[in-house]
Design a protein around this motif. Structure first.
Motif, mmCIF file in Angstrom:
data_model
loop_
_atom_site.group_PDB
_atom_site.id
_atom_site.type_symbol
_atom_site.label_atom_id
_atom_site.label_comp_id
_atom_site.label_asym_id
_atom_site.label_seq_id
_atom_site.Cartn_x
_atom_site.Cartn_y
_atom_site.Cartn_z
ATOM 1 N N LEU A 62 2.698 -4.371 1.585
ATOM 2 C CA LEU A 62 2.668 -5.380 2.819
ATOM 3 C C LEU A 62 3.679 -4.796 3.769
ATOM 4 O O LEU A 62 3.495 -5.189 5.172
ATOM 5 C CB LEU A 62 2.849 -6.549 2.225
ATOM 6 C CG LEU A 62 1.487 -7.108 1.544
ATOM 7 C CD1 LEU A 62 1.793 -8.447 0.904
ATOM 8 C CD2 LEU A 62 0.509 -7.464 2.645
ATOM 9 N N SER A 63 4.785 -4.114 3.268
ATOM 10 C CA SER A 63 5.969 -3.744 4.230
ATOM 11 C C SER A 63 5.490 -2.868 5.074
ATOM 12 O O SER A 63 5.904 -2.342 6.287
ATOM 13 C CB SER A 63 6.990 -3.239 3.517
ATOM 14 O OG SER A 63 6.739 -2.007 2.720
ATOM 15 N N ILE A 64 4.340 -1.858 4.920
ATOM 16 C CA ILE A 64 3.810 -0.896 5.571
ATOM 17 C C ILE A 64 2.945 -1.431 6.736
ATOM 18 O O ILE A 64 3.231 -0.952 7.712
ATOM 19 C CB ILE A 64 2.973 0.102 4.823
ATOM 20 C CG1 ILE A 64 4.063 0.841 3.770
ATOM 21 C CG2 ILE A 64 2.393 1.238 5.645
ATOM 22 C CD1 ILE A 64 3.164 1.703 2.635
ATOM 23 N N SER A 65 2.142 -2.282 6.023
ATOM 24 C CA SER A 65 1.244 -3.058 7.492
ATOM 25 C C SER A 65 0.920 -4.510 6.852
ATOM 26 O O SER A 65 0.619 -4.404 5.708
ATOM 27 C CB SER A 65 0.090 -1.997 7.469
ATOM 28 O OG SER A 65 -0.887 -2.656 8.322
ATOM 29 N N SER A 66 0.780 -5.278 7.550
ATOM 30 C CA SER A 66 -0.008 -6.596 7.349
ATOM 31 C C SER A 66 -1.414 -6.559 7.604
ATOM 32 O O SER A 66 -2.171 -7.800 7.416
ATOM 33 C CB SER A 66 0.806 -7.691 8.006
ATOM 34 O OG SER A 66 0.574 -7.561 9.184
ATOM 35 N N ASN A 67 -2.075 -5.438 8.138
ATOM 36 C CA ASN A 67 -3.067 -5.396 8.913
ATOM 37 C C ASN A 67 -4.135 -5.184 7.458
ATOM 38 O O ASN A 67 -4.057 -4.133 6.777
ATOM 39 C CB ASN A 67 -3.501 -4.227 9.774
ATOM 40 C CG ASN A 67 -4.890 -4.293 10.329
ATOM 41 O OD1 ASN A 67 -5.940 -4.640 9.714
ATOM 42 N ND2 ASN A 67 -4.887 -3.735 11.422
ATOM 43 N N PRO A 68 -5.119 -6.228 7.314
ATOM 44 C CA PRO A 68 -6.223 -5.915 6.036
ATOM 45 C C PRO A 68 -6.763 -4.662 6.011
ATOM 46 O O PRO A 68 -7.100 -4.296 4.816
ATOM 47 C CB PRO A 68 -7.041 -7.336 6.178
ATOM 48 C CG PRO A 68 -6.323 -8.073 6.799
ATOM 49 C CD PRO A 68 -5.465 -7.442 7.888
ATOM 50 N N ALA A 69 -7.219 -4.270 7.386
ATOM 51 C CA ALA A 69 -7.974 -2.773 7.077
ATOM 52 C C ALA A 69 -7.086 -1.989 6.908
ATOM 53 O O ALA A 69 -7.762 -0.880 5.934
ATOM 54 C CB ALA A 69 -8.664 -2.884 8.755
ATOM 55 N N VAL A 70 -6.123 -1.701 7.294
ATOM 56 C CA VAL A 70 -5.125 -0.527 6.772
ATOM 57 C C VAL A 70 -4.894 -0.797 5.312
ATOM 58 O O VAL A 70 -4.948 0.353 4.513
ATOM 59 C CB VAL A 70 -3.936 -0.717 7.413
ATOM 60 C CG1 VAL A 70 -2.826 0.081 7.100
ATOM 61 C CG2 VAL A 70 -4.035 -0.504 8.976
ATOM 62 N N ILE A 71 -4.492 -1.902 4.782
ATOM 63 C CA ILE A 71 -4.171 -2.014 3.499
ATOM 64 C C ILE A 71 -5.630 -1.632 2.603
ATOM 65 O O ILE A 71 -5.411 -1.103 1.679
ATOM 66 C CB ILE A 71 -3.869 -3.315 3.003
ATOM 67 C CG1 ILE A 71 -2.397 -3.717 3.660
ATOM 68 C CG2 ILE A 71 -3.593 -3.640 1.496
ATOM 69 C CD1 ILE A 71 -1.931 -5.155 3.496
ATOM 70 N N ILE A 72 -6.747 -2.145 2.910
ATOM 71 C CA ILE A 72 -8.021 -1.671 2.283
ATOM 72 C C ILE A 72 -8.091 -0.141 2.356
ATOM 73 O O ILE A 72 -8.251 0.428 1.165
ATOM 74 C CB ILE A 72 -9.071 -2.222 3.046
ATOM 75 C CG1 ILE A 72 -9.078 -3.831 2.679
ATOM 76 C CG2 ILE A 72 -10.463 -1.766 2.291
ATOM 77 C CD1 ILE A 72 -10.296 -4.552 3.212
ATOM 78 N N GLY A 73 -7.843 0.583 3.443
ATOM 79 C CA GLY A 73 -8.080 2.066 3.407
ATOM 80 C C GLY A 73 -6.920 2.695 2.230
ATOM 81 O O GLY A 73 -7.024 3.548 1.711
ATOM 82 N N MET A 74 -5.655 1.955 2.154
ATOM 83 C CA MET A 74 -4.572 2.599 1.401
ATOM 84 C C MET A 74 -5.265 2.212 -0.023
ATOM 85 O O MET A 74 -4.826 3.173 -0.980
ATOM 86 C CB MET A 74 -3.201 1.944 1.557
ATOM 87 C CG MET A 74 -2.815 2.255 2.966
ATOM 88 S SD MET A 74 -0.780 1.589 3.196
ATOM 89 C CE MET A 74 -1.151 -0.196 3.164
ATOM 90 N N ILE A 75 -5.575 1.273 -0.272
ATOM 91 C CA ILE A 75 -6.113 0.820 -1.599
ATOM 92 C C ILE A 75 -7.238 2.006 -2.256
ATOM 93 O O ILE A 75 -7.158 2.447 -3.135
ATOM 94 C CB ILE A 75 -6.647 -0.656 -2.028
ATOM 95 C CG1 ILE A 75 -5.540 -1.408 -1.666
ATOM 96 C CG2 ILE A 75 -7.506 -0.741 -3.152
ATOM 97 C CD1 ILE A 75 -6.181 -2.820 -1.750
#
Length: 426
Positions: free
Chosen positions: A306-319
């Motif tokens: 979450l410190s990298i980004s709070s954008n759900p789309a970005v976090i889903i991509g990282m996952i």
């Protein structure tokens, strides 16, 4: 914390079985955390990791699939699939994916499907003019449909440890599994001529379809019984798995008359071996998972994402990238047990539905079954078909790209996953 990481990756590099690596790393972490007095917790955590009623479904589903393979019932399904799509260019490759979709409703084990089709479809494809690496690649790509379309052992594990409805997970896996089959068959249809795939002179025949359907009808009823009883609320996944074994025994012994006592003994031994490996991994991973929870590692990782980004789309991509990367080097059962509690809170924080998150995680790990260097289905096919893994992998990349595309579609379009379970009330 650093010591546990060094031991874990060091033993992994040395080639120690992953179940032992997880146990050793977990015990070292507990010792580092509280000394010898904490060791009394290890046996308790070990058995607590297996003390979940839904886990009983796994050996039953595996046994049902083994019985179907041993008695030749799988061959009936392949013949029916071939009558439907075998006349197309690359017909036998199409047949593999159609049969994989049908076989997926019987057992949730990709390696069982890879072994079954590796022994039957790969020699038939080679005889028809396909190269052996391409034939093995087709079987490997189709094998991951098995643990995507229910029943699925990974979904049982995820639902049990995360408190998510297993029946809901099963319902959610139907469309993604069908999409994987469609994407791979689309690749064959588009590039079949460029790849110089054989084309059968046989024309589609309603008589042949009717004949093969009649021969496979009783086998095709098994997925209907399994899914119907679970999604209809008449049986739990564990009870449905026991019904599947009883029905497979009935077909093999009474209808097809191909199941002897020695055959039954060998299927029981093989089921015990497969289940034993999975359960050791689960139990050992529970120890390491408890250590991670005690040290709040899941929360730290979630905070880091979450410190990298709070954008759900970005976090889903990282996952997705994280799971595909870890899947290159680790057993999928161990990865799921360790990463699910880590990623679960993160997916909730960005507003993902628990069933949607579970399917994304399971599908990403399923794809790792066919990616080198430790893809389990690759090892099975290399052993069964006597082909080098690197040769299979070269022919496999187009299918990996197609399935990753489906994964991204599922990850970013929740309706693909949630429409069926929502329609059924989950």
């Amino acid at each position: 914390m650093i010591l546990v990481g060094v031991i874990f990756f060091g033993l992994l590099a040395l080639g120690m079985p992953v179940g032992f690596i997880l146990g050793v790393a977990g015990v070292v972490g507990i010792l580092d955390m509280g000394g010898g007095r904490f060791l009394t917790m290890v046996p308790d955590r070990f058995f607590a990791g297996l003390d979940l009623f839904p886990f009983l479904a796994m050996p039953f589903f595996i046994l049902a699939g083994e019985i179907m393979n041993k008695t030749g019932i799988t061959d009936q399904i392949v013949k029916f699939a071939d009558s439907l799509v075998g006349w197309l260019r690359g017909g036998m490759a199409h047949t593999n994916f159609a049969a994989s979709i049908m076989f997926a409703g019987i057992t949730g084990a990709a390696t069982a499907e890879a072994a079954a089709f590796g022994n039957t479809l790969v020699p038939a494809m080679v005889k028809s003019g396909y190269t052996k690496p391409f034939s093995c690649a087709v079987v490997a790509a189709g094998s991951i449909i098995g643990p995507t379309i229910p029943p699925s052992t990974l979904m049982i594990i995820y639902g049990s440890i995360m408190g998510v409805s297993i029946a809901g997970m099963f319902a959610a896996g139907i469309l993604p599994g069908l999409l994987i089959g469609a994407a791979c068959m689309g690749m064959i249809a588009i590039f079949g001529k460029r790849w110089n795939l054989p084309k059968s002179d046989r024309r589609p025949s309603l008589r042949l379809i009717a004949t093969t359907f009649r021969g496979s009808f009783l086998a095709l009823l098994l997925p209907v019984f399994i899914l119907g009883s679970i999604l209809g609320g008449w049986a739990t996944p564990t009870e449905a798995a026991a019904i599947a074994v009883a029905y497979a025994l009935f077909l093999g012994a009474a209808v097809y008359r191909k199941l002897s006592w020695p055959d039954l003994y060998h299927t029981l031994v093989r089921t015990t071996m497969i289940t034993g490996v999975i359960f050791v991994i689960i139990a050992s991973a529970t120890i390491l998972g408890w250590w991670m929870t005690y040290n709040q590692i899941p929360q730290l990782i979630a905070k880091g994402f979450l410190s990298i980004s709070s954008n759900p789309a970005v976090i889903i991509g990282m996952i997705v990238v994280l799971l595909l990367f870890i899947g290159l080097f680790m057993d999928i059962n161990a990865t799921l047990i360790i990463m699910a509690p880590v990623l679960g809170p993160l997916t909730l924080a960005i507003g993902m539905d628990p069933i949607h998150a579970g399917i994304v995680i399971v599908l990403a790990l399923n794809i790792s079954l066919m990616t080198p260097p430790v893809g389990a289905c690759l090892f099975v096919l290399a052993s069964v078909c006597k082909e080098k893994i690197e040769n299979i992998t070269r022919s496999l990349w187009p299918f990996i790209l197609a399935e990753v595309t489906v994964l991204l579609l599922v990850a970013y379009w929740p309706a693909v996953t949630l429409s069926v379970p929502r329609a059924l009330g989950f």
